[in-house]
Design a protein around this motif. Structure first.
Motif, PDB file in Angstrom:
ATOM      1  N   CYS A   5       0.845  -1.201   0.000  1.00  0.00           N
ATOM      2  CA  CYS A   5       0.000   0.000   0.000  1.00  0.00           C
ATOM      3  C   CYS A   5       0.877   1.247   0.000  1.00  0.00           C
ATOM      4  O   CYS A   5       1.794   1.375   0.808  1.00  0.00           O
ATOM      5  CB  CYS A   5      -0.908  -0.012   1.226  1.00  0.00           C
ATOM      6  SG  CYS A   5      -1.973   1.447   1.318  1.00  0.00           S
ATOM      7  N   TYR A  44       0.692  -6.876   1.959  1.00  0.00           N
ATOM      8  CA  TYR A  44      -0.339  -7.907   2.090  1.00  0.00           C
ATOM      9  C   TYR A  44      -0.001  -9.093   1.194  1.00  0.00           C
ATOM     10  O   TYR A  44       0.538  -8.926   0.104  1.00  0.00           O
ATOM     11  CB  TYR A  44      -1.695  -7.357   1.646  1.00  0.00           C
ATOM     12  CG  TYR A  44      -2.239  -6.229   2.482  1.00  0.00           C
ATOM     13  CD1 TYR A  44      -3.186  -6.471   3.470  1.00  0.00           C
ATOM     14  CD2 TYR A  44      -1.820  -4.915   2.270  1.00  0.00           C
ATOM     15  CE1 TYR A  44      -3.705  -5.431   4.231  1.00  0.00           C
ATOM     16  CE2 TYR A  44      -2.336  -3.864   3.033  1.00  0.00           C
ATOM     17  CZ  TYR A  44      -3.267  -4.133   4.010  1.00  0.00           C
ATOM     18  OH  TYR A  44      -3.778  -3.102   4.755  1.00  0.00           O
ATOM     19  N   CYS A  62      -7.151   1.907   3.364  1.00  0.00           N
ATOM     20  CA  CYS A  62      -6.800   3.276   2.945  1.00  0.00           C
ATOM     21  C   CYS A  62      -7.727   3.745   1.824  1.00  0.00           C
ATOM     22  O   CYS A  62      -8.069   4.926   1.748  1.00  0.00           O
ATOM     23  CB  CYS A  62      -5.352   3.329   2.501  1.00  0.00           C
ATOM     24  SG  CYS A  62      -4.194   2.999   3.861  1.00  0.00           S
ATOM     25  N   CYS A  79      -0.242   3.279   3.681  1.00  0.00           N
ATOM     26  CA  CYS A  79       0.110   2.773   5.012  1.00  0.00           C
ATOM     27  C   CYS A  79       1.358   1.882   4.967  1.00  0.00           C
ATOM     28  O   CYS A  79       1.841   1.452   6.006  1.00  0.00           O
ATOM     29  CB  CYS A  79      -1.066   2.005   5.629  1.00  0.00           C
ATOM     30  SG  CYS A  79      -1.479   0.464   4.790  1.00  0.00           S
ATOM     31  N   CYS A 133      -4.565  -0.061  -0.227  1.00  0.00           N
ATOM     32  CA  CYS A 133      -5.195  -1.228   0.376  1.00  0.00           C
ATOM     33  C   CYS A 133      -6.658  -0.905   0.667  1.00  0.00           C
ATOM     34  O   CYS A 133      -7.078   0.260   0.636  1.00  0.00           O
ATOM     35  CB  CYS A 133      -4.462  -1.653   1.638  1.00  0.00           C
ATOM     36  SG  CYS A 133      -4.780  -0.621   3.075  1.00  0.00           S
TER      37      CYS A 133
HETATM   38 ZN    ZN Z   1      -3.055   1.046   3.245  1.00  0.00          ZN
END
Ligand code: ZN
Ligand code: MN
Ligand code: MN
Ligand code: ZN
Lengths: 142, 142
Positions: free
Chosen positions: B92, B99, B132, B95, B129
């Motif tokens: 992401c 993942y 976010c 952030c 993500c």
């Molecule tokens: Zn994120």
DNA sequence: TCTCAATTTGTAACGATTACAAATTGATAT
DNA sequence: ATATCAATTTGTAATCGTTACAAATTGAGA
């Protein structure tokens, strides 16, 4: 009617200095995804005053303006590419060359990423390139 | 009947020292794809004598023996993963979390790589993500 | 020709990783 | 229990790619 490198850089809001033009030309014509050192060593003879810092700075400008990208297919070296349309990269374990390959524009969007906004993709494949693979088979057949 | 981490390491030809067991346990239980520094900082309180060199050495052993892998989804940091079955990674932009995502076992083998022996694949996706992305949409809707 | 901001340059600093040698550990033999 | 010895761990120094920074150079416009 042919667009010069200078015009191309200008159209991307990059002032076409001598160094920037030379670095872009080298990167664009190169198929090898060169590192900073390779670029510096290749241009140094033609531009004796060239500084490695300028190569770093210039590549950063190219990336910020969207006309080049960094490729970290191997954690030990950062390579650069002036081809920014979506494509995959293959690195040969034996000869260490990095090859381009075409990939389907929309790699079937992954179910697991529902809700995610996918903005960029990198596909890195590794193995033996056609050349090294053939040579290996010849040896095995003996 | 449960296999201990020690047994698991032994079964991969790795002598299960205290440090190795702790590092493997941390990596296996972590979902965050930690860096060397993160691993070191997390274990240091429990193992006051731990050396960062040991973390480097141990991760190298794990990779050589095939029970961990390095992830360079971002050229500025090397992360590690004890999950070695084939899976993709998404980072992401906001952030900075990484993942996992499942991917089809045999990503339609690329035509352009006919004759190449593909031995390993890395899929790196980038964007926002779910978390976010949702927060961004809420702001836009105001 | 002058001016001034952008660019380039060279050097020093930085930080992640590796090299290396000494200290420690732990399994095995006595 | 003690001695032995190779494997592992540790701390420090070295390495190397990259970045920070300030001075020098460039070049477009006044
Ligand atoms: Zn994120
Ligand atoms: Mn490419
Ligand atoms: Mn993972
Ligand atoms: Zn090859």
């Amino acid at each position: 009617m042919t667009v010069t490198v200078g015009d191309f850089l200008k159209s991307h809001d990059i002032k076409p200095s001598y160094q920037r033009v030379k670095i872009y030309e080298f990167l664009k014509n190169s198929k090898e995804h060169p590192t900073v050192d390779v670029i510096y060593s290749a241009l140094s003879p033609d531009i004796p005053t060239l500084s490695k810092t300028t190569v770093y700075n210039t590549l950063k400008v190219f990336i910020d303006k969207g006309i080049a990208m960094a490729i970290t297919i191997d954690e030990r070296e950062v390579r650069f590419d002036a081809e920014i349309r979506m494509h995959g990269h293959f690195k040969c374990y034996k000869c260490h060359q990095v090859y381009d390959f075409e990939m389907a524009d929309q790699t079937a969007d992954v179910d697991a990423l529902e809700g995610f906004d996918i903005m960029e993709r990198q596909l890195f494949y590794y193995g033996l390139c056609e050349h090294c693979n053939h040579k290996l088979k010849e040896v095995e057949e003996q």
